[in-house]
Design a protein around this motif. Sequence first.
Motif, PDB file in Angstrom:
ATOM      1  N   SER A   7       1.388  -0.870  -0.483  1.00  0.00           N
ATOM      2  CA  SER A   7      -0.054  -0.050  -0.239  1.00  0.00           C
ATOM      3  C   SER A   7       0.866   1.413   0.007  1.00  0.00           C
ATOM      4  N   GLY A   8       0.359   2.513  -0.674  1.00  0.00           N
ATOM      5  CA  GLY A   8       1.303   3.748  -0.414  1.00  0.00           C
ATOM      6  C   GLY A   8       1.086   4.207  -1.277  1.00  0.00           C
ATOM      7  N   GLY A   9       0.963   3.469  -2.834  1.00  0.00           N
ATOM      8  CA  GLY A   9       1.450   4.176  -3.952  1.00  0.00           C
ATOM      9  C   GLY A   9       0.102   5.322  -4.084  1.00  0.00           C
ATOM     10  N   GLY A  10       0.377   5.785  -5.471  1.00  0.00           N
ATOM     11  CA  GLY A  10      -0.324   7.881  -5.462  1.00  0.00           C
ATOM     12  C   GLY A  10       0.478   8.084  -7.053  1.00  0.00           C
ATOM     13  N   LEU A  11       0.245   8.787  -6.605  1.00  0.00           N
ATOM     14  CA  LEU A  11       0.895  10.306  -7.345  1.00  0.00           C
ATOM     15  C   LEU A  11       1.533  11.196  -6.917  1.00  0.00           C
ATOM     16  N   VAL A  12       3.043  11.489  -6.941  1.00  0.00           N
ATOM     17  CA  VAL A  12       3.545  12.495  -6.314  1.00  0.00           C
ATOM     18  C   VAL A  12       4.131  13.020  -7.516  1.00  0.00           C
ATOM     19  N   GLU A  13       4.829  14.228  -7.091  1.00  0.00           N
ATOM     20  CA  GLU A  13       5.406  14.900  -7.759  1.00  0.00           C
ATOM     21  C   GLU A  13       7.113  14.901  -7.633  1.00  0.00           C
ATOM     22  N   PRO A  14       7.403  14.639  -8.745  1.00  0.00           N
ATOM     23  CA  PRO A  14       8.867  15.542  -9.319  1.00  0.00           C
ATOM     24  C   PRO A  14      10.074  15.891  -8.040  1.00  0.00           C
ATOM     25  N   GLY A  15      10.237  15.122  -6.922  1.00  0.00           N
ATOM     26  CA  GLY A  15      11.328  15.413  -6.199  1.00  0.00           C
ATOM     27  C   GLY A  15      10.918  15.446  -4.513  1.00  0.00           C
ATOM     28  N   GLY A  16       9.606  14.341  -4.996  1.00  0.00           N
ATOM     29  CA  GLY A  16       9.001  14.361  -3.982  1.00  0.00           C
ATOM     30  C   GLY A  16       8.925  12.929  -3.090  1.00  0.00           C
ATOM     31  N   SER A  17       8.098  12.912  -1.980  1.00  0.00           N
ATOM     32  CA  SER A  17       8.381  11.693  -1.023  1.00  0.00           C
ATOM     33  C   SER A  17       7.489  10.338  -1.679  1.00  0.00           C
ATOM     34  N   ARG A  18       7.238   9.213  -0.633  1.00  0.00           N
ATOM     35  CA  ARG A  18       6.418   8.543  -0.403  1.00  0.00           C
ATOM     36  C   ARG A  18       6.578   7.160   0.185  1.00  0.00           C
ATOM     37  N   LYS A  19       5.769   7.263   1.049  1.00  0.00           N
ATOM     38  CA  LYS A  19       6.531   5.727   2.230  1.00  0.00           C
ATOM     39  C   LYS A  19       5.601   4.604   1.331  1.00  0.00           C
ATOM     40  N   LEU A  20       6.106   3.297   1.200  1.00  0.00           N
ATOM     41  CA  LEU A  20       4.621   1.801   0.952  1.00  0.00           C
ATOM     42  C   LEU A  20       5.552   0.896   1.662  1.00  0.00           C
ATOM     43  N   SER A  21       4.047   0.505   2.514  1.00  0.00           N
ATOM     44  CA  SER A  21       4.163  -0.195   3.028  1.00  0.00           C
ATOM     45  C   SER A  21       3.649  -2.224   2.361  1.00  0.00           C
ATOM     46  N   CYS A  22       4.881  -2.752   2.984  1.00  0.00           N
ATOM     47  CA  CYS A  22       4.570  -4.382   2.854  1.00  0.00           C
ATOM     48  C   CYS A  22       3.828  -4.995   4.042  1.00  0.00           C
ATOM     49  N   VAL A  23       2.737  -5.514   4.420  1.00  0.00           N
ATOM     50  CA  VAL A  23       2.231  -5.344   5.472  1.00  0.00           C
ATOM     51  C   VAL A  23       2.446  -6.882   5.047  1.00  0.00           C
ATOM     52  N   GLY A  24       2.375  -8.593   6.439  1.00  0.00           N
ATOM     53  CA  GLY A  24       2.646  -9.967   6.204  1.00  0.00           C
ATOM     54  C   GLY A  24       0.550  -9.712   6.888  1.00  0.00           C
ATOM     55  N   SER A  25       0.946 -11.069   6.109  1.00  0.00           N
ATOM     56  CA  SER A  25      -0.664 -11.495   7.021  1.00  0.00           C
ATOM     57  C   SER A  25      -0.558 -13.567   6.579  1.00  0.00           C
ATOM     58  N   ARG A  26      -1.474 -14.102   7.666  1.00  0.00           N
ATOM     59  CA  ARG A  26      -1.177 -15.443   7.665  1.00  0.00           C
ATOM     60  C   ARG A  26      -0.488 -15.778   7.951  1.00  0.00           C
ATOM     61  N   GLY A  27       0.909 -15.193   8.720  1.00  0.00           N
ATOM     62  CA  GLY A  27       1.984 -15.597   9.195  1.00  0.00           C
ATOM     63  C   GLY A  27       3.313 -14.572   9.541  1.00  0.00           C
ATOM     64  N   SER A  28       4.052 -14.939  10.052  1.00  0.00           N
ATOM     65  CA  SER A  28       5.301 -13.752  10.086  1.00  0.00           C
ATOM     66  C   SER A  28       6.411 -13.885   8.992  1.00  0.00           C
ATOM     67  N   LEU A  29       7.188 -12.403   9.276  1.00  0.00           N
ATOM     68  CA  LEU A  29       7.997 -11.980   7.999  1.00  0.00           C
ATOM     69  C   LEU A  29       9.120 -12.125   8.929  1.00  0.00           C
TER      70      LEU A  29
END
Length: 133
Positions: A7-29
């Motif tokens: 999750s965390g995708g979207g539109l961002v301007e050049p030079g900007g920042s974004r945080k993506l998350s990768c969440v585990g379920s039904r088990g531990s990472l």
Amino acid sequence: QLQLEESGGGLVEPGGSRKLSCVGSRGSLEFYAIAWFRQAPGKEREEFSCISSSGGSIYYADSVKGRFTVSRDRVKNTVYLYMNSLEVEDTAVYYCAAVPSASLACDGNWYSAWRRSRHLEVWGQGTLVTVSS
């Protein structure tokens, strides 16, 4: 069976920042090495980052080194991808994937080791990041 969700995708301007998350379920990472891949329109998939199960080794491809950072939060069973100084060329669908390995080192040769475990890979569905003004 472990499942991953980005999750965390979207539109961002050049030079900007974004945080993506990768969440585990039904088990531990906890015992999984996690890698980030991306696929830009019309281009081949790129494997650009890896974090070992312990978090003790992390790899970044030259294309993102110095701009992207990966970290693990064991309590939240989540791996994060922090993206800074984004460029139009970073536009892609971003995927996280996991292989069960406590020994895989995320060094310059990590992808060779990863491919030996491809039959055990778990993938998320991907999240689109668009960098545009």
